[in-house]
Design an enzyme around this catalytic site. Structure first.
Site, mmCIF file in Angstrom:
data_model
loop_
_atom_site.group_PDB
_atom_site.id
_atom_site.type_symbol
_atom_site.label_atom_id
_atom_site.label_comp_id
_atom_site.label_asym_id
_atom_site.label_seq_id
_atom_site.Cartn_x
_atom_site.Cartn_y
_atom_site.Cartn_z
ATOM 1 N N GLU A 1 -47.071 1.263 -22.515
ATOM 2 C CA GLU A 1 -45.731 1.818 -22.296
ATOM 3 C C GLU A 1 -44.744 1.303 -23.340
ATOM 4 O OE1 GLU A 1 -46.498 4.203 -20.621
ATOM 5 O OE2 GLU A 1 -45.321 4.083 -18.775
ATOM 6 N N THR B 1 -39.113 9.979 -24.107
ATOM 7 C CA THR B 1 -38.555 8.949 -23.233
ATOM 8 C C THR B 1 -37.487 8.153 -23.969
ATOM 9 O OG1 THR B 1 -40.669 8.801 -22.126
ATOM 10 C CG2 THR B 1 -39.155 6.997 -21.757
#
Lengths: 306, 306
Positions: free
Chosen positions: B128, B181
């Site tokens: 991530e 994101t």
């Protein structure tokens, strides 16, 4: 039924991770009140012992709370209210909430229970508005409903009663200095960092989970507050030392009760709580600061009829 | 065991009231991966289908996650990784998390399970970090553990698996526009008003309570977000209309999935979810926007071995 004598409990609001949304009800700390119907179509504060508080109905938190309730009912029924304070004003354990909540509870009973306990909360909040300028619910809700309460939302008002792990004990130390809720609120910044807010809601979610699973360790680890405690704790003498002492002696968590200056230590079991209580007592005695000290179960009933 | 084929599920993070701390695992949306030991002391991405993604180990989220795990184990064991993407990158339903979590899950199995599922989370979080610059856990935790997960705290990392009311269904609509994101995070302000934060943690506490009590109504009323949604929703075509349509057709709640552009509708029961799905589909077809649409149970198992 013409009169009712009740026990109106003290409450610990915020509980570190739940600023303005969490509160717990204490068991053996609280006021007594006597409410009696009168034929004068007037709400009167007829007796106050233990504290100096206003007798004028509109300046007394119990008076305004009862007035809000009776206005909603559309009745002229009068009441005499006696308030026997044991909870000191400005202590941070819900003194005004006990009076507001106690008064509306008793009046509701004497009027034949037109409202549920949850429906009484907004009336009691009017007392809080008078006391602090802010109609918060995190003391009046647990005072009325007992146990742990969560204010899910203020608009619309929605209150949840959460489960209570049976071995919890709360030690409350009240340093005998006065901090007005208004002044303590003024310290708080209107904005918080998103990072700290995320941290706070992670802890609050975990706290709620811990109540359901009776996970005392998790409950303790969730009692954190990076937002309000760093600011408000400066008003509380030796806050950091007290916290260290409580945790070192086995407390699950420690923080400010409401807007202070009272502090609370959450403990698992009576013995552990007694040890924490003694250690806090010894420390404050050495420092020469006057204080009150309480050890209580969580009161899952709320207000009690005597 | 020399190789393992797995299903790596998509996940819905944030869930409106739980920015950066909540996530749920989907059941029938996800990638397939094949991991195989090699004798080359190298981690290789040997095959990628369905998406264009980097083959360099250090630029691939699965590669860096596996590398972090093997480094911790102190082994030179090599692995070949095949990634068959069904979840589109930038969709907001945990595409990178599925790859990271899937890879460490499979490698851990093939290495004889030196780590628990919870212990695998930090390795997957390294994926991530590569994908978005932020090692968040609210996708990788539910991908690995299944169900609803709460990130109690990041430092130290503590993840709770929460209960899952059985009738919950999730409808996910993915408008086929890409939102990175990183870009979506950039919109978010670093500070929030305390009032909105209080509102957010009240809702999160209520959401957690609703999972334990299987109170679908409360669960729906808790799916609110006054902080992130107003900012991020501007990137999602017809967000407000979709929300209105979903709620009008019976959804319990509606919001942005992760950082978007996918949106989710939480529903009670399969029939209700199908109705919501059809209404959303019809609306987006009329608007002429391409989209993917999923209807899923909550997957309480997480990654599955095929």
């Amino acid at each position: 039924m013409e009169e009712l004598r009740i026990f109106a409990p003290a409450t610990v609001a915020n509980l570190s991770c739940g600023f303005d949304v969490l509160g717990a009800c204490l068991d053996n700390v609280g006021d007594q009140m006597l409410l009696r119907k009168n034929d004068l179509n007037q709400i009167r504060i007829t007796k106050i012992t233990g504290q100096e508080l206003p007798f004028e109905t509109d300046k007394n938190v119990a008076g305004v709370a009862v007035k809000a309730l009776l206005e909603k009912l559309g009745t002229n029924q009068g009441f005499d209210i006696e308030i026997h304070k044991k909870i000191k004003a400005g202590s941070g354990i819900g003194s005004s909430a006990a009076s507001s909540a106690g008064a509306v509870f008793a009046v509701n009973k004497l009027m034949g229970q037109p409202f549920t306990l949850k429906e009484l909360i907004p009336f009691a909040m009017e007392g809080e508005r008078l006391a602090s300028g802010n109609a918060h619910a995190d003391n009046v809700a647990p005072a009325l409903l007992g146990g742990f309460c969560l204010v899910k939302s203020y608009q619309p008002l929605e209150i949840l009663k959460l489960p209570c792990p049976p071995e919890l004990r709360v030690v409350v130390l009240h340093p005998l200095i006065e901090v007005k809720t208004k002044d303590s609120r003024a310290l708080i910044k209107l904005n918080v960092s998103l990072q700290k807010a995320v941290s706070q809601w992670g802890n609050l979610g975990a706290f709620v989970s811990a109540l359901y699973t009776e996970d005392y360790g998790l409950l303790g680890r969730s009692l954190k507050d990076e937002i309000i405690e760093p600011v408000r704790s400066i008003l509380i003498p030796f806050f950091d030392d007290l916290k260290e002492i409580a945790i070192k002696n086995g407390a699950l968590g420690f923080g400010i009760s409401g807007s202070g200056p009272s502090v609370y230590a959450m403990c698992k079991g009576q013995k552990s709580a007694e040890k924490v209580k003694e250690a806090m007592q010894l420390f404050y005695q050495e420092k020469g600061i006057d204080f009150d000290l309480h050890l209580s179960k969580i009161n899952t009933d709320g207000i009690k009829i005597l």
